[in-house]
Design a protein around this motif. Structure first.
Motif, PDB file in Angstrom:
ATOM      1  N   ARG A  63       0.830  -1.207   0.000  1.00 32.20           N
ATOM      2  CA  ARG A  63       0.000   0.000   0.000  1.00 32.20           C
ATOM      3  C   ARG A  63       0.862   1.252   0.000  1.00 32.20           C
ATOM      4  NH1 ARG A  63      -2.652  -4.124   0.423  1.00 32.20           N
ATOM      5  NH2 ARG A  63      -4.907  -4.258   0.408  1.00 32.20           N
ATOM      6  N   ARG A  64       1.934   1.250   0.834  1.00 27.54           N
ATOM      7  CA  ARG A  64       2.827   2.407   0.880  1.00 27.54           C
ATOM      8  C   ARG A  64       3.491   2.640  -0.472  1.00 27.54           C
ATOM      9  NH1 ARG A  64       4.065   0.323   5.793  1.00 27.54           N
ATOM     10  NH2 ARG A  64       5.959  -0.713   5.071  1.00 27.54           N
ATOM     11  N   GLU A  65       3.985   1.556  -1.070  1.00 31.31           N
ATOM     12  CA  GLU A  65       4.650   1.688  -2.371  1.00 31.31           C
ATOM     13  C   GLU A  65       3.680   2.152  -3.449  1.00 31.31           C
ATOM     14  OE1 GLU A  65       6.356  -2.198  -2.813  1.00 31.31           O
ATOM     15  OE2 GLU A  65       8.072  -1.717  -1.541  1.00 31.31           O
ATOM     16  N   ALA A  66       2.462   1.623  -3.417  1.00 26.32           N
ATOM     17  CA  ALA A  66       1.455   2.028  -4.398  1.00 26.32           C
ATOM     18  C   ALA A  66       1.087   3.494  -4.209  1.00 26.32           C
ATOM     19  CB  ALA A  66       0.211   1.147  -4.283  1.00 26.32           C
ATOM     20  N   GLU A  68       2.978   5.878  -3.082  1.00 21.80           N
ATOM     21  CA  GLU A  68       4.073   6.679  -3.635  1.00 21.80           C
ATOM     22  C   GLU A  68       3.996   6.723  -5.155  1.00 21.80           C
ATOM     23  OE1 GLU A  68       7.910   5.354  -2.223  1.00 21.80           O
ATOM     24  OE2 GLU A  68       7.211   5.363  -0.151  1.00 21.80           O
ATOM     25  N   ALA A  69       3.736   5.568  -5.762  1.00 23.68           N
ATOM     26  CA  ALA A  69       3.668   5.498  -7.226  1.00 23.68           C
ATOM     27  C   ALA A  69       2.508   6.344  -7.757  1.00 23.68           C
ATOM     28  CB  ALA A  69       3.518   4.049  -7.675  1.00 23.68           C
ATOM     29  N   PHE A  70       1.354   6.256  -7.106  1.00 24.01           N
ATOM     30  CA  PHE A  70       0.204   7.052  -7.543  1.00 24.01           C
ATOM     31  C   PHE A  70       0.472   8.542  -7.363  1.00 24.01           C
ATOM     32  CE2 PHE A  70      -2.574   3.168  -6.941  1.00 24.01           C
ATOM     33  CZ  PHE A  70      -2.899   3.052  -8.272  1.00 24.01           C
ATOM     34  N   ALA A  71       1.113   8.902  -6.252  1.00 21.74           N
ATOM     35  CA  ALA A  71       1.419  10.316  -6.007  1.00 21.74           C
ATOM     36  C   ALA A  71       2.374  10.845  -7.073  1.00 21.74           C
ATOM     37  CB  ALA A  71       2.019  10.484  -4.613  1.00 21.74           C
ATOM     38  N   GLN A  72       3.372  10.061  -7.435  1.00 20.50           N
ATOM     39  CA  GLN A  72       4.309  10.482  -8.475  1.00 20.50           C
ATOM     40  C   GLN A  72       3.626  10.562  -9.835  1.00 20.50           C
ATOM     41  OE1 GLN A  72       7.532   7.706  -8.188  1.00 20.50           O
ATOM     42  NE2 GLN A  72       8.367   8.655  -6.336  1.00 20.50           N
ATOM     43  N   GLY A  73       2.617   9.726 -10.032  1.00 16.39           N
ATOM     44  CA  GLY A  73       1.891   9.714 -11.294  1.00 16.39           C
ATOM     45  C   GLY A  73       0.793  10.767 -11.357  1.00 16.39           C
ATOM     46  N   GLY A  74       0.665  11.577 -10.313  1.00 20.06           N
ATOM     47  CA  GLY A  74      -0.325  12.647 -10.311  1.00 20.06           C
ATOM     48  C   GLY A  74      -1.744  12.185  -9.995  1.00 20.06           C
ATOM     49  N   ARG A  75      -1.895  11.019  -9.370  1.00 20.78           N
ATOM     50  CA  ARG A  75      -3.229  10.508  -9.027  1.00 20.78           C
ATOM     51  C   ARG A  75      -3.401  10.587  -7.512  1.00 20.78           C
ATOM     52  NH1 ARG A  75      -4.631   5.377 -11.950  1.00 20.78           N
ATOM     53  NH2 ARG A  75      -6.568   5.739 -10.832  1.00 20.78           N
ATOM     54  N   ALA A  76      -3.579  11.807  -7.040  1.00 19.74           N
ATOM     55  CA  ALA A  76      -3.637  12.063  -5.595  1.00 19.74           C
ATOM     56  C   ALA A  76      -4.792  11.321  -4.919  1.00 19.74           C
ATOM     57  CB  ALA A  76      -3.761  13.558  -5.339  1.00 19.74           C
ATOM     58  N   ASP A  77      -5.949  11.207  -5.587  1.00 20.86           N
ATOM     59  CA  ASP A  77      -7.100  10.535  -4.987  1.00 20.86           C
ATOM     60  C   ASP A  77      -6.797   9.054  -4.742  1.00 20.86           C
ATOM     61  OD1 ASP A  77      -6.974  10.268  -7.784  1.00 20.86           O
ATOM     62  OD2 ASP A  77      -9.117   9.829  -7.943  1.00 20.86           O
ATOM     63  N   ARG A  81      -6.240   6.932  -1.085  1.00 19.30           N
ATOM     64  CA  ARG A  81      -6.937   5.684  -0.749  1.00 19.30           C
ATOM     65  C   ARG A  81      -5.928   4.618  -0.301  1.00 19.30           C
ATOM     66  NH1 ARG A  81     -11.824   2.744  -1.836  1.00 19.30           N
ATOM     67  NH2 ARG A  81     -11.352   0.520  -1.865  1.00 19.30           N
ATOM     68  N   GLU A  82      -4.812   4.518  -1.007  1.00 23.14           N
ATOM     69  CA  GLU A  82      -3.787   3.538  -0.643  1.00 23.14           C
ATOM     70  C   GLU A  82      -3.226   3.842   0.745  1.00 23.14           C
ATOM     71  OE1 GLU A  82      -2.883   0.760  -2.214  1.00 23.14           O
ATOM     72  OE2 GLU A  82      -4.079   1.106  -4.018  1.00 23.14           O
ATOM     73  N   ARG A  83      -3.023   5.128   1.053  1.00 21.60           N
ATOM     74  CA  ARG A  83      -2.515   5.510   2.379  1.00 21.60           C
ATOM     75  C   ARG A  83      -3.505   5.109   3.475  1.00 21.60           C
ATOM     76  NH1 ARG A  83      -1.341  10.318  -0.227  1.00 21.60           N
ATOM     77  NH2 ARG A  83       0.803  10.367  -0.924  1.00 21.60           N
ATOM     78  N   VAL A  84      -4.783   5.359   3.230  1.00 22.83           N
ATOM     79  CA  VAL A  84      -5.805   5.022   4.224  1.00 22.83           C
ATOM     80  C   VAL A  84      -5.868   3.504   4.415  1.00 22.83           C
ATOM     81  CG1 VAL A  84      -8.272   5.096   4.735  1.00 22.83           C
ATOM     82  CG2 VAL A  84      -7.138   7.123   3.828  1.00 22.83           C
ATOM     83  N   GLU A  85      -5.764   2.739   3.316  1.00 25.24           N
ATOM     84  CA  GLU A  85      -5.746   1.279   3.433  1.00 25.24           C
ATOM     85  C   GLU A  85      -4.537   0.838   4.263  1.00 25.24           C
ATOM     86  OE1 GLU A  85      -5.953  -0.609  -0.401  1.00 25.24           O
ATOM     87  OE2 GLU A  85      -7.977   0.104  -0.769  1.00 25.24           O
TER      88      GLU A  85
END
Length: 154
Positions: A63-66, A68-77, A81-85
């Protein structure tokens, strides 16, 4: 059934009843990962609480790695969700060591390894053997290794 796995299933039932979609999907995926681990290999077996905890830790790391990847890809939403999970899964893990606590444990292990004749960067393996049982489940391996390298280099 192990007590940790039973707690996960009880919490899943409660989350479904409360219509908490995020929590129920996170627990469902984690229980699936546990089941996959149980049936992997030559014969099915029941995991111990420690093994269940390792699966949960692995899922939390994903979840943490995902995130980070989503944040770098500009998908903050999706990153949120991954952080909350990850936070949901963290409730089932032992409290993580702070940087100061980890540093103190590693410093003690470096002294112990040095007393045994291991010094410098070559002592990495000896120090890790001493540290790992002391921090098991309470600090990620990469964090531990980085701290050991830092202290051995300094």
């Amino acid at each position: 059934m192990t007590t940790l796995k039973a707690k996960l299933q009880d919490d899943l039932t409660a989350a479904i009843r409360a219509r908490d979609e995020l929590r129920s999907s996170t627990l469902r995926l984690t229980l699936s990962a546990i089941t996959n681990e149980e049936v992997a290999g030559k014969s099915a077996r029941e995991l111990s609480d420690d093994e269940v905890q390792k699966v949960i830790a692995r899922e939390a790391k994903k979840r943490r790695e995902a995130a980070e990847a989503f944040a770098q890809g500009g998908r903050a939403d999706q990153a949120q969700r991954e952080r909350v999970e990850g936070e949901v899964l963290a409730e089932y893990l032992p409290k993580q060591l702070s940087d100061e606590e980890l540093g103190a444990i590693v410093a003690e292990a470096v002294k112990e390894a040095a007393a045994g004749g291991a010094e410098g960067p070559r002592a990495m393996g000896a120090v890790m053997k001493i540290v790992n049982p002391k921090v098991a489940g309470r600090a990620e391996g990469g964090r531990v290794a980085a701290e050991v390298k830092r202290l051995l280099a300094g």
